[in-house]
Design a protein around this motif. Structure first.
Motif, mmCIF file in Angstrom:
data_model
loop_
_atom_site.group_PDB
_atom_site.id
_atom_site.type_symbol
_atom_site.label_atom_id
_atom_site.label_comp_id
_atom_site.label_asym_id
_atom_site.label_seq_id
_atom_site.Cartn_x
_atom_site.Cartn_y
_atom_site.Cartn_z
ATOM 1 N N VAL A 158 -1.049 -6.590 -6.755
ATOM 2 C CA VAL A 158 -1.677 -7.171 -5.571
ATOM 3 C C VAL A 158 -1.573 -6.205 -4.389
ATOM 4 N N LYS A 159 -0.392 -5.636 -4.188
ATOM 5 C CA LYS A 159 -0.185 -4.703 -3.077
ATOM 6 C C LYS A 159 -1.007 -3.422 -3.270
ATOM 7 N N VAL A 160 -1.027 -2.917 -4.488
ATOM 8 C CA VAL A 160 -1.761 -1.684 -4.761
ATOM 9 C C VAL A 160 -3.265 -1.927 -4.601
ATOM 10 N N LEU A 161 -3.758 -3.021 -5.163
ATOM 11 C CA LEU A 161 -5.184 -3.338 -5.037
ATOM 12 C C LEU A 161 -5.582 -3.545 -3.584
ATOM 13 N N ASP A 162 -4.687 -4.130 -2.783
ATOM 14 C CA ASP A 162 -4.963 -4.315 -1.355
ATOM 15 C C ASP A 162 -5.150 -2.968 -0.666
ATOM 16 N N ALA A 163 -4.334 -1.984 -1.016
ATOM 17 C CA ALA A 163 -4.479 -0.639 -0.429
ATOM 18 C C ALA A 163 -5.840 -0.055 -0.791
ATOM 19 N N TYR A 164 -6.250 -0.187 -2.042
ATOM 20 C CA TYR A 164 -7.551 0.342 -2.466
ATOM 21 C C TYR A 164 -8.700 -0.420 -1.808
ATOM 22 N N ARG A 175 -11.607 9.651 6.232
ATOM 23 C CA ARG A 175 -10.226 10.111 6.076
ATOM 24 C C ARG A 175 -9.270 8.924 5.945
ATOM 25 N N LEU A 176 -9.534 7.839 6.667
ATOM 26 C CA LEU A 176 -8.724 6.633 6.498
ATOM 27 C C LEU A 176 -8.856 6.106 5.067
ATOM 28 N N SER A 177 -10.047 6.171 4.510
ATOM 29 C CA SER A 177 -10.259 5.773 3.121
ATOM 30 C C SER A 177 -9.435 6.644 2.182
ATOM 31 N N ARG A 178 -9.435 7.947 2.446
ATOM 32 C CA ARG A 178 -8.651 8.894 1.641
ATOM 33 C C ARG A 178 -7.157 8.567 1.731
ATOM 34 N N GLU A 179 -6.680 8.252 2.942
ATOM 35 C CA GLU A 179 -5.258 7.939 3.115
ATOM 36 C C GLU A 179 -4.895 6.662 2.363
ATOM 37 N N GLN A 180 -5.773 5.670 2.397
ATOM 38 C CA GLN A 180 -5.500 4.423 1.683
ATOM 39 C C GLN A 180 -5.404 4.646 0.182
ATOM 40 N N LEU A 181 -6.227 5.552 -0.336
ATOM 41 C CA LEU A 181 -6.141 5.865 -1.757
ATOM 42 C C LEU A 181 -4.765 6.459 -2.067
ATOM 43 N N GLY A 182 -4.297 7.371 -1.236
ATOM 44 C CA GLY A 182 -2.968 7.954 -1.424
ATOM 45 C C GLY A 182 -1.870 6.926 -1.289
ATOM 46 N N ILE A 183 -2.007 6.021 -0.330
ATOM 47 C CA ILE A 183 -1.014 4.959 -0.139
ATOM 48 C C ILE A 183 -0.972 4.056 -1.368
ATOM 49 N N GLY A 184 -2.150 3.714 -1.889
ATOM 50 C CA GLY A 184 -2.214 2.890 -3.100
ATOM 51 C C GLY A 184 -1.599 3.592 -4.296
ATOM 52 N N ASP A 185 -1.892 4.875 -4.456
ATOM 53 C CA ASP A 185 -1.312 5.647 -5.561
ATOM 54 C C ASP A 185 0.209 5.704 -5.458
ATOM 55 N N GLY A 241 -12.717 3.245 -8.123
ATOM 56 C CA GLY A 241 -12.302 3.755 -9.436
ATOM 57 C C GLY A 241 -10.829 3.528 -9.706
ATOM 58 N N LYS A 242 -9.979 3.764 -8.703
ATOM 59 C CA LYS A 242 -8.534 3.531 -8.881
ATOM 60 C C LYS A 242 -8.251 2.057 -9.111
ATOM 61 N N ALA A 243 -8.927 1.196 -8.372
ATOM 62 C CA ALA A 243 -8.751 -0.244 -8.582
ATOM 63 C C ALA A 243 -9.217 -0.639 -9.975
ATOM 64 N N ASN A 286 1.947 12.728 3.238
ATOM 65 C CA ASN A 286 2.357 11.745 4.259
ATOM 66 C C ASN A 286 1.158 10.878 4.648
ATOM 67 N N PHE A 287 0.706 10.078 3.702
ATOM 68 C CA PHE A 287 -0.526 9.315 3.879
ATOM 69 C C PHE A 287 -0.418 8.253 4.972
ATOM 70 N N ALA A 288 0.706 7.555 5.052
ATOM 71 C CA ALA A 288 0.865 6.511 6.069
ATOM 72 C C ALA A 288 0.876 7.120 7.467
ATOM 73 N N ALA A 289 1.539 8.249 7.632
ATOM 74 C CA ALA A 289 1.566 8.916 8.943
ATOM 75 C C ALA A 289 0.172 9.411 9.305
ATOM 76 N N ALA A 290 -0.556 9.946 8.332
ATOM 77 C CA ALA A 290 -1.931 10.403 8.580
ATOM 78 C C ALA A 290 -2.805 9.228 8.990
ATOM 79 N N ARG A 291 -2.622 8.092 8.329
ATOM 80 C CA ARG A 291 -3.397 6.892 8.681
ATOM 81 C C ARG A 291 -3.144 6.500 10.131
#
Length: 194
Positions: free
Chosen positions: A88-94, A68-78, A123-125, A41-46
């Motif tokens: 564009v949306k995925v790269l924005d999350a990263y 931890r916010l950085s970690r959540e954004q990685l999960g949101i992007g994934d 790395g994900k980006a 639940n990355f968005a809720a954690a954020r």
């Protein structure tokens, strides 16, 4: 005998209680965010972490929230990538994840997690952009992961990620990839599990 306390001395216990409540609130938010992250639940954690930021009294507490916010954004992007969202949306999350990691590093440069999660988002980006467009990022990722390991030699995930980087990057003259060294680092990470 009558005991008299000056008003400024009465304020000390009140301030101690307020400080304890603020510290408990930040710890509680971190615990809740970690539980939400563990269940995906990355968005809720954020949201929990963002709500806790104004109450973070120290640089170290802010750094713990930011990485931890950085970690959540990685999960949101994934998750966005897995759901078929556009690049564009995925790269924005990263990118947001990288920005949060930068804030964590600025708040507490000795905290290894800021460097680790920054490397994860970059790395994900890079994977999303493709190998030829990301080759120039290999030295930056290597430095972030190496710094993570220098600051926290027991951070197993950093050894594994660095091993993957060396195993997948092309070798000389294009880059500094080294399959044997990559496998060695991955083995070290696995050995740390035991």
């Amino acid at each position: 005998m009558k005991l008299f306390l000056a008003p400024q001395y009465l304020l000390i216990p009140v301030l101690m209680c307020v400080g304890s409540v603020a510290a408990f609130g930040a710890d509680s938010a971190v615990t809740r965010a970690d539980r939400l992250n563990a269940t995906g639940n990355f968005a809720a954690a954020r949201e929990v972490l963002l709500a806790a930021l104004p109450g973070a009294a120290t640089a170290a507490a802010r750094a713990d929230l930011y990485w931890r916010l950085s970690r959540e954004q990685l999960g949101i992007g994934d998750n966005a990538h897995a759901a078929g969202a556009g690049n564009v949306k995925v790269l924005d999350a990263y990118r947001r994840g990288e920005s949060y990691a930068d804030r964590a590093i600025a708040a507490a440069p000795e905290n290894a997690q800021g460097y680790f999660w920054k490397s994860g988002n970059i790395g994900k980006a890079a994977l999303l952009r493709g190998p030829l467009n990301s080759l120039a990022l290999v030295p930056k990722l290597e430095e972030l992961l190496s710094r993570t390991i220098r600051l926290d030699p027991l951070e197993m995930k950093a050894y594994y990620a660095l091993g993957q980087l060396y195993a997948k990057a092309p070798g000389w003259p294009l880059s500094n990839g080294n399959l044997a060294y990559g496998v060695s680092l991955a083995r070290k990470a696995v050995d740390m599990l035991n």
